[in-house]
Design a protein around this motif. Structure first.
Motif, PDB file in Angstrom:
ATOM      1  N   THR A  57       1.914  -9.720  -2.821  1.00 44.31           N
ATOM      2  CA  THR A  57       2.423  -9.517  -1.474  1.00 44.31           C
ATOM      3  C   THR A  57       1.464  -8.586  -0.758  1.00 44.31           C
ATOM      4  O   THR A  57       1.226  -7.465  -1.214  1.00 44.31           O
ATOM      5  CB  THR A  57       3.835  -8.904  -1.492  1.00 44.31           C
ATOM      6  OG1 THR A  57       4.733  -9.797  -2.178  1.00 44.31           O
ATOM      7  CG2 THR A  57       4.354  -8.688  -0.073  1.00 44.31           C
TER       8      THR A  57
ATOM      9  N   LEU B  90       3.686  -5.981   8.777  1.00 43.26           N
ATOM     10  CA  LEU B  90       4.813  -5.055   8.672  1.00 43.26           C
ATOM     11  C   LEU B  90       4.296  -3.660   8.369  1.00 43.26           C
ATOM     12  O   LEU B  90       3.259  -3.500   7.709  1.00 43.26           O
ATOM     13  CB  LEU B  90       5.749  -5.505   7.536  1.00 43.26           C
ATOM     14  CG  LEU B  90       7.121  -4.849   7.429  1.00 43.26           C
ATOM     15  CD1 LEU B  90       7.970  -5.192   8.656  1.00 43.26           C
ATOM     16  CD2 LEU B  90       7.840  -5.325   6.166  1.00 43.26           C
TER      17      LEU B  90
ATOM     18  N   ALA C 215       8.092   0.825   5.847  1.00 44.37           N
ATOM     19  CA  ALA C 215       9.287   0.003   6.072  1.00 44.37           C
ATOM     20  C   ALA C 215       9.439  -1.026   4.957  1.00 44.37           C
ATOM     21  O   ALA C 215      10.554  -1.303   4.505  1.00 44.37           O
ATOM     22  CB  ALA C 215       9.199  -0.685   7.431  1.00 44.37           C
ATOM     23  N   TYR C 216       8.323  -1.579   4.506  1.00 35.83           N
ATOM     24  CA  TYR C 216       8.405  -2.563   3.431  1.00 35.83           C
ATOM     25  C   TYR C 216       8.989  -1.946   2.169  1.00 35.83           C
ATOM     26  O   TYR C 216       9.762  -2.594   1.441  1.00 35.83           O
ATOM     27  CB  TYR C 216       7.036  -3.167   3.117  1.00 35.83           C
ATOM     28  CG  TYR C 216       7.143  -4.254   2.083  1.00 35.83           C
ATOM     29  CD1 TYR C 216       7.419  -5.567   2.462  1.00 35.83           C
ATOM     30  CD2 TYR C 216       7.054  -3.971   0.720  1.00 35.83           C
ATOM     31  CE1 TYR C 216       7.591  -6.561   1.515  1.00 35.83           C
ATOM     32  CE2 TYR C 216       7.214  -4.956  -0.231  1.00 35.83           C
ATOM     33  CZ  TYR C 216       7.481  -6.247   0.171  1.00 35.83           C
ATOM     34  OH  TYR C 216       7.680  -7.232  -0.772  1.00 35.83           O
ATOM     35  N   LEU C 217       8.667  -0.697   1.892  1.00 39.60           N
ATOM     36  CA  LEU C 217       9.138  -0.065   0.663  1.00 39.60           C
ATOM     37  C   LEU C 217      10.644   0.186   0.650  1.00 39.60           C
ATOM     38  O   LEU C 217      11.188   0.539  -0.397  1.00 39.60           O
ATOM     39  CB  LEU C 217       8.394   1.258   0.448  1.00 39.60           C
ATOM     40  CG  LEU C 217       6.929   1.141   0.029  1.00 39.60           C
ATOM     41  CD1 LEU C 217       6.291   2.520  -0.058  1.00 39.60           C
ATOM     42  CD2 LEU C 217       6.781   0.405  -1.303  1.00 39.60           C
ATOM     43  N   THR C 218      11.316   0.004   1.788  1.00 34.62           N
ATOM     44  CA  THR C 218      12.774   0.133   1.785  1.00 34.62           C
ATOM     45  C   THR C 218      13.427  -1.062   1.093  1.00 34.62           C
ATOM     46  O   THR C 218      14.612  -1.006   0.749  1.00 34.62           O
ATOM     47  CB  THR C 218      13.323   0.253   3.215  1.00 34.62           C
ATOM     48  OG1 THR C 218      13.046  -0.946   3.955  1.00 34.62           O
ATOM     49  CG2 THR C 218      12.712   1.451   3.934  1.00 34.62           C
ATOM     50  N   ARG C 219      12.680  -2.114   0.877  1.00 35.26           N
ATOM     51  CA  ARG C 219      13.216  -3.277   0.166  1.00 35.26           C
ATOM     52  C   ARG C 219      13.370  -2.944  -1.318  1.00 35.26           C
ATOM     53  O   ARG C 219      12.526  -2.291  -1.918  1.00 35.26           O
ATOM     54  CB  ARG C 219      12.282  -4.479   0.331  1.00 35.26           C
ATOM     55  CG  ARG C 219      12.041  -4.874   1.780  1.00 35.26           C
ATOM     56  CD  ARG C 219      11.195  -6.126   1.863  1.00 35.26           C
ATOM     57  NE  ARG C 219      10.923  -6.487   3.247  1.00 35.26           N
ATOM     58  CZ  ARG C 219      10.404  -7.658   3.615  1.00 35.26           C
ATOM     59  NH1 ARG C 219      10.090  -8.564   2.706  1.00 35.26           N
ATOM     60  NH2 ARG C 219      10.183  -7.911   4.902  1.00 35.26           N
ATOM     61  N   ASP C 220      14.422  -3.435  -1.895  1.00 33.52           N
ATOM     62  CA  ASP C 220      14.720  -3.137  -3.298  1.00 33.52           C
ATOM     63  C   ASP C 220      14.010  -4.145  -4.194  1.00 33.52           C
ATOM     64  O   ASP C 220      14.616  -5.059  -4.754  1.00 33.52           O
ATOM     65  CB  ASP C 220      16.234  -3.164  -3.530  1.00 33.52           C
ATOM     66  CG  ASP C 220      16.613  -2.652  -4.912  1.00 33.52           C
ATOM     67  OD1 ASP C 220      15.768  -2.005  -5.552  1.00 33.52           O
ATOM     68  OD2 ASP C 220      17.758  -2.899  -5.337  1.00 33.52           O
ATOM     69  N   GLU C 221      12.686  -3.969  -4.317  1.00 36.03           N
ATOM     70  CA  GLU C 221      11.875  -4.845  -5.151  1.00 36.03           C
ATOM     71  C   GLU C 221      11.031  -4.006  -6.087  1.00 36.03           C
ATOM     72  O   GLU C 221      10.678  -2.872  -5.767  1.00 36.03           O
ATOM     73  CB  GLU C 221      10.960  -5.716  -4.290  1.00 36.03           C
ATOM     74  CG  GLU C 221      11.676  -6.666  -3.358  1.00 36.03           C
ATOM     75  CD  GLU C 221      10.686  -7.505  -2.568  1.00 36.03           C
ATOM     76  OE1 GLU C 221      10.120  -8.465  -3.151  1.00 36.03           O
ATOM     77  OE2 GLU C 221      10.455  -7.198  -1.386  1.00 36.03           O
TER      78      GLU C 221
ATOM     79  N   THR D  98       8.104   6.986  -3.005  1.00 38.22           N
ATOM     80  CA  THR D  98       8.875   5.752  -2.839  1.00 38.22           C
ATOM     81  C   THR D  98       8.165   4.594  -3.521  1.00 38.22           C
ATOM     82  O   THR D  98       8.808   3.738  -4.151  1.00 38.22           O
ATOM     83  CB  THR D  98       9.090   5.441  -1.343  1.00 38.22           C
ATOM     84  OG1 THR D  98       9.690   6.566  -0.702  1.00 38.22           O
ATOM     85  CG2 THR D  98      10.004   4.231  -1.166  1.00 38.22           C
TER      86      THR D  98
ATOM     87  N   ARG E 295       9.317   1.909  -6.652  1.00 38.34           N
ATOM     88  CA  ARG E 295       9.202   0.448  -6.566  1.00 38.34           C
ATOM     89  C   ARG E 295       8.237  -0.112  -7.612  1.00 38.34           C
ATOM     90  O   ARG E 295       7.888  -1.284  -7.579  1.00 38.34           O
ATOM     91  CB  ARG E 295       8.729   0.041  -5.165  1.00 38.34           C
ATOM     92  CG  ARG E 295       9.662   0.483  -4.050  1.00 38.34           C
ATOM     93  CD  ARG E 295      10.968  -0.309  -4.063  1.00 38.34           C
ATOM     94  NE  ARG E 295      11.867   0.152  -3.025  1.00 38.34           N
ATOM     95  CZ  ARG E 295      12.945   0.910  -3.226  1.00 38.34           C
ATOM     96  NH1 ARG E 295      13.267   1.278  -4.469  1.00 38.34           N
ATOM     97  NH2 ARG E 295      13.702   1.284  -2.224  1.00 38.34           N
TER      98      ARG E 295
END
Length: 206
Positions: free
Chosen positions: A64, A90, A94-100, A126, A130
């Protein structure tokens, strides 16, 4: 998240592949030692035109690639048309707020674009959350050593000590560490200049 683009959109608009096609030295060395990375997930955060993302994808990883510059992503999609790369315009934080979770996170040239040490620390911590246990971070950032910013007249990077970045990874295993000066010339203005860089490869162990 960034205070200024550093004039890179001008560079992306004037060059088909502003950063070149060869991966960064840390990524290149890692892939020489691990040429088959099939089955791993890579996040290239602040990917620019994606030369590091492409190197991992060519070795079999699912990647990604995230950047806030639409022009950078456009160049990357054209230069590295690999179906194993997901391209996203993006903000990186902000992308790191995704739970992946990822096996590898690449942070090349992103940290010094943030506005404060607190933001940079938050980004790294953060990103660690992840990252899977046993996964890797590749971090390259300007530090507080000597710089010639004449090629970036509108850019004011946050310059922190090399030790600051090392301390962010306390409790983890630092596999490679350097504090050095690089000399470069960008294709859109041909101004020779130099930067002091922190380079780290870190393995998450807790």
């Amino acid at each position: 998240m960034t205070r200024d683009s550093g004039g890179y959109d001008e560079g992306y608009s004037s060059s088909d592949c502003f950063w070149g096609r060869s991966p960064g030295s840390l990524v290149k060395s890692f892939l020489e030692e691990h040429p088959d990375v099939r089955g791993i997930r890579v996040l290239d955060l602040g990917c620019g035109e994606g030369k590091n993302a492409a190197a991992f994808a060519q070795c079999g990883a699912s990647v990604t690639a995230v950047d806030c510059s639409a022009k950078a992503i456009e160049n990357g999609q054209r230069s590295f048309p690999d179906p194993r790369i997901e391209w996203l315009v993006l903000d990186g934080k902000a992308y790191l707020t995704r739970d992946e979770l990822f096996d590898v996170i690449v942070l090349y040239g992103l940290a010094h674009c943030l506005s404060s040490s607190e933001e940079i620390s938050s980004l790294i911590q953060t990103a660690l959350l992840r990252t899977r246990l046993g996964g890797y971070h590749f971090l390259v950032s300007f530090n507080d050593g000597p710089h010639d910013l004449s090629a970036h007249p509108n850019f004011s990077p946050t310059l922190l000590a090399h030790s600051f970045y090392v301390e962010q990874y306390e409790g983890h295993t630092v596999l490679a560490e350097s504090d050095s000066i690089i000399h470069e010339t960008h294709p859109h203005n041909n101004i020779p200049h130099f930067h002091s860089l922190t380079r780290l490869v870190v393995k998450k162990v807790r």
